[in-house]
Design an enzyme around this catalytic site. Sequence first.
Site, PDB file in Angstrom:
ATOM      1  N   SER A  28      47.681 -61.186  77.374  1.00  0.00           N
ATOM      2  CA  SER A  28      47.105 -62.667  77.367  1.00  0.00           C
ATOM      3  C   SER A  28      47.266 -63.101  78.877  1.00  0.00           C
ATOM      4  O   SER A  28      48.319 -63.555  79.443  1.00  0.00           O
ATOM      5  CB  SER A  28      47.471 -63.396  76.239  1.00  0.00           C
TER       6      SER A  28
ATOM      7  N   HIS B  65      43.141 -60.194  77.179  1.00  0.00           N
ATOM      8  CA  HIS B  65      43.025 -61.357  76.253  1.00  0.00           C
ATOM      9  C   HIS B  65      42.640 -62.408  76.907  1.00  0.00           C
ATOM     10  O   HIS B  65      43.646 -62.932  77.811  1.00  0.00           O
ATOM     11  CB  HIS B  65      44.186 -61.410  75.155  1.00  0.00           C
TER      12      HIS B  65
ATOM     13  N   ASP C 292      42.128 -66.548  76.365  1.00  0.00           N
ATOM     14  CA  ASP C 292      42.347 -67.469  75.347  1.00  0.00           C
ATOM     15  C   ASP C 292      41.582 -68.772  75.717  1.00  0.00           C
ATOM     16  O   ASP C 292      41.987 -69.548  76.823  1.00  0.00           O
ATOM     17  CB  ASP C 292      43.813 -68.091  75.233  1.00  0.00           C
TER      18      ASP C 292
ATOM     19  N   MET D 288      40.782 -72.511  75.223  1.00  0.00           N
ATOM     20  CA  MET D 288      40.999 -73.860  74.305  1.00  0.00           C
ATOM     21  C   MET D 288      40.587 -74.896  74.963  1.00  0.00           C
ATOM     22  O   MET D 288      40.301 -75.202  76.018  1.00  0.00           O
ATOM     23  CB  MET D 288      42.692 -74.144  74.656  1.00  0.00           C
TER      24      MET D 288
ATOM     25  N   HIS E 285      38.995 -64.956  72.916  1.00  0.00           N
ATOM     26  CA  HIS E 285      39.400 -65.828  71.673  1.00  0.00           C
ATOM     27  C   HIS E 285      39.246 -67.163  71.947  1.00  0.00           C
ATOM     28  O   HIS E 285      39.881 -67.882  72.771  1.00  0.00           O
ATOM     29  CB  HIS E 285      40.828 -65.422  71.599  1.00  0.00           C
TER      30      HIS E 285
ATOM     31  N   MET F 204      39.072 -70.488  70.961  1.00  0.00           N
ATOM     32  CA  MET F 204      40.157 -71.679  69.920  1.00  0.00           C
ATOM     33  C   MET F 204      39.385 -73.144  70.334  1.00  0.00           C
ATOM     34  O   MET F 204      39.892 -73.991  70.924  1.00  0.00           O
ATOM     35  CB  MET F 204      41.500 -71.709  70.513  1.00  0.00           C
TER      36      MET F 204
ATOM     37  N   MET G 123      46.903 -65.086  63.742  1.00  0.00           N
ATOM     38  CA  MET G 123      47.804 -65.960  64.653  1.00  0.00           C
ATOM     39  C   MET G 123      49.278 -65.778  64.069  1.00  0.00           C
ATOM     40  O   MET G 123      49.723 -66.215  63.033  1.00  0.00           O
ATOM     41  CB  MET G 123      47.303 -67.215  64.783  1.00  0.00           C
TER      42      MET G 123
ATOM     43  N   GLY H 221      51.465 -70.977  74.709  1.00  0.00           N
ATOM     44  CA  GLY H 221      51.929 -69.691  74.939  1.00  0.00           C
ATOM     45  C   GLY H 221      53.679 -70.028  74.616  1.00  0.00           C
ATOM     46  O   GLY H 221      54.043 -71.040  74.790  1.00  0.00           O
TER      47      GLY H 221
ATOM     48  N   ASP I  40      48.499 -62.048  67.255  1.00  0.00           N
ATOM     49  CA  ASP I  40      48.605 -62.702  68.512  1.00  0.00           C
ATOM     50  C   ASP I  40      49.703 -63.940  68.411  1.00  0.00           C
ATOM     51  O   ASP I  40      49.699 -64.666  67.669  1.00  0.00           O
ATOM     52  CB  ASP I  40      47.452 -63.390  69.036  1.00  0.00           C
ATOM     53  N   GLY I  41      51.034 -64.030  69.273  1.00  0.00           N
ATOM     54  CA  GLY I  41      51.847 -64.902  69.300  1.00  0.00           C
ATOM     55  C   GLY I  41      53.385 -64.445  69.147  1.00  0.00           C
ATOM     56  O   GLY I  41      53.719 -63.663  68.243  1.00  0.00           O
ATOM     57  N   GLY I  42      53.949 -64.383  70.327  1.00  0.00           N
ATOM     58  CA  GLY I  42      55.571 -64.501  70.194  1.00  0.00           C
ATOM     59  C   GLY I  42      55.773 -62.866  69.931  1.00  0.00           C
ATOM     60  O   GLY I  42      56.944 -62.323  69.456  1.00  0.00           O
TER      61      GLY I  42
ATOM     62  N   GLY J  17      51.695 -62.246  75.958  1.00  0.00           N
ATOM     63  CA  GLY J  17      51.563 -62.906  76.999  1.00  0.00           C
ATOM     64  C   GLY J  17      52.952 -63.092  77.910  1.00  0.00           C
ATOM     65  O   GLY J  17      52.924 -62.593  78.819  1.00  0.00           O
TER      66      GLY J  17
END
Length: 223
Positions: free
Chosen positions: A9, A34, A36, A38, A67, A69, A138, A145, A176-178, A198
């Site tokens: 990301s 990726h 993002d 927003m 993506h 958002m 998610m 991030g 996606d995430g962590g 990311g």
Amino acid sequence: MSYPLIAPSILAADFANLQRDIEVLNNSEADWIHVDIMDGVFVPNISFGLPVCEAVHRHAKKPLDVHLMIVQPEQYVEAFAKAGATTITVHLEACTHLHRVLQQIRDLGCKAGVALNPHTSVRLLENVLHDLDMILLMSVNPGFGGQKFIEQTLPKTRQLRQMLQEAGSAALIEVDGGIDTSNAAALVEAGAHVLVAGSSVFRAENPADAIIRLKQVGQRAEA
């Protein structure tokens, strides 16, 4: 195709040296890039929009995994398709007429994805499983991030994989995430096909090596 696919990301990239970081990904084992998007409304943050997506596409040699958002994504999917998106993912929570938006994305020649926030049940997708190409789970609350991975994502991934198998759907599961090497194997074992990373990539001393490690950990789990 060998899984997992790795989609770094660029939300975690150095925005002042974005072309440099895109070149790093071009020369790495990353599968997708990726992006993002927003809007500060659907999520409490603003990242970047169409001009940056277009600029990334000019330099990228990997498919762009966009993506959205944002609220009212149907107003923008055509513009992001023209900006170079290969896959466009919209949030179920942002779409009043989800089926129509998925058709719109596919009609534009892109792959259609649906994202679910951590609290949203995968069961809400039962009636559109054959109208999409990917589901993005998610594993943090969207908007920023560097957040900690939500462990409930693992049983949620297993539940989604079972749903897809029972429906005979070939849709991919993206998470996606962590994500880092501490949870990549568990996610692949649970059914994830695509891992978005990311901070664990761009904050590594060598991002290309970090991508290789993620891929290797996941491939051992897949095997």
